[in-house]
Design a protein around this motif. Sequence first.
Motif, PDB file in Angstrom:
ATOM      1  N   CYS A  99       3.490  -2.837   3.910  1.00  0.00           N
ATOM      2  CA  CYS A  99       3.470  -3.654   5.248  1.00  0.00           C
ATOM      3  C   CYS A  99       4.081  -3.091   6.440  1.00  0.00           C
ATOM      4  O   CYS A  99       3.936  -3.476   7.646  1.00  0.00           O
ATOM      5  N   TRP A 104      -1.677  -2.780  10.338  1.00  0.00           N
ATOM      6  CA  TRP A 104      -2.842  -3.620   9.846  1.00  0.00           C
ATOM      7  C   TRP A 104      -3.243  -4.381  10.963  1.00  0.00           C
ATOM      8  O   TRP A 104      -2.569  -5.222  11.630  1.00  0.00           O
ATOM      9  N   ALA A 110      -3.991  -6.062   4.955  1.00  0.00           N
ATOM     10  CA  ALA A 110      -2.610  -5.658   4.471  1.00  0.00           C
ATOM     11  C   ALA A 110      -2.606  -6.271   3.111  1.00  0.00           C
ATOM     12  O   ALA A 110      -1.765  -5.726   2.146  1.00  0.00           O
ATOM     13  N   THR A 180       0.821  -9.081   8.903  1.00  0.00           N
ATOM     14  CA  THR A 180       0.772  -8.925   7.493  1.00  0.00           C
ATOM     15  C   THR A 180       1.031 -10.351   6.927  1.00  0.00           C
ATOM     16  O   THR A 180       0.850 -10.422   5.506  1.00  0.00           O
TER      17      THR A 180
END
Length: 364
Positions: A99, A104, A110, A180
């Motif tokens: 993470c 992401w 994620a 995330t």
Amino acid sequence: MGRMPKWADAVLVPLLSLIIAFVISGLVILAIGEDPVEALKIMVTGALGSTYGWGYTLYYATNFIFTGLAVAIAFHAGLFNIGGEGQATLGGLGVAVACLMLPWPHWSLALLASVVLSAAFGAAWAAAPAWLQAKRGSHIVITTIMFNFIAAALLNYLLVNVMRPRGQMDPASARFPAETNLPDLHQMLGWFGIPFAKGTPANVSLFVALIACVAVWTIIWRTRLGYEIRSFGKSEKAAIYAGISPVRITMYAMLISGALSGLMAVNTVQGEANRLLLNSVEGAGFIGIAVALMGRSHPVGVFFAALLFGFLYQGGAELALWTKIPRELITVIQALVILFTGALDDMVRAPLKRLFLASGRGGQ
């Protein structure tokens, strides 16, 4: 030789053990001057009487599904993986790496990265005790316990000296980016117009746990590897005679077990805390042993046993909040359930088996 029907061993024995544990718990509550019936009502209402209670019950159950499956798959190989705490701790490190180290665009990507890295870190932490057992004869219980302490010390060092943001006193990693953050049940059920309490920690990891149940069932009962694991667990000598490698099976079983323990961190670290904390496992690795025992090492049994312990955790918290029953007594109740469904399991099974045989309903 006579034996009990499978349904009695799978359902009746755990159920009677559970009833005995609750009766004794009720007597303990009565002894301290509280009403056991009222206490049970508070537990049931607090854990199952609202979507808010269900949110916490399912959150705890998700943890126990992962660790219960981890212990179960090791049991099938005749191994006692008591290192779920350490493997889940390192799984949390894998989640934090996934993470924090990469950007992401969406939580789903994620989540996939966290699943892969948490499983990989958990499996890696189980690999050393597995190798020591397979190649050097070191007892798996001793080595996995030792690795629990090593994992705690390693995470402590990393959080204090490496991962802690500048100026922060709390031994924890930085918060994960908003992209995330995993959707909770309130959000997910809201997509379908189903109302669910807001602010509970149950999240999409629950469905990852259900997929893990199906995957473990498939591996153990529908693959060659699963057949070899079960054969090795039943009789090592017979398995060796059949050409099954003890080193290979020990390594594979423990790697899968460690990966499942590591996956628990997706729920606690990414799904609930949104950062890596010092004690995110909170004993779930050890509860997994009781879950696997009560669930007879079968994924369906593990699922229902995990729900039971999720109920005990959330119901126990409500009991401590709304009554004068001390929090320590809640731990005693949980311990009694573990005692009767695990260590004293045969105390119920033996007389029940004799009863079935005397009635002529035992199998052959």
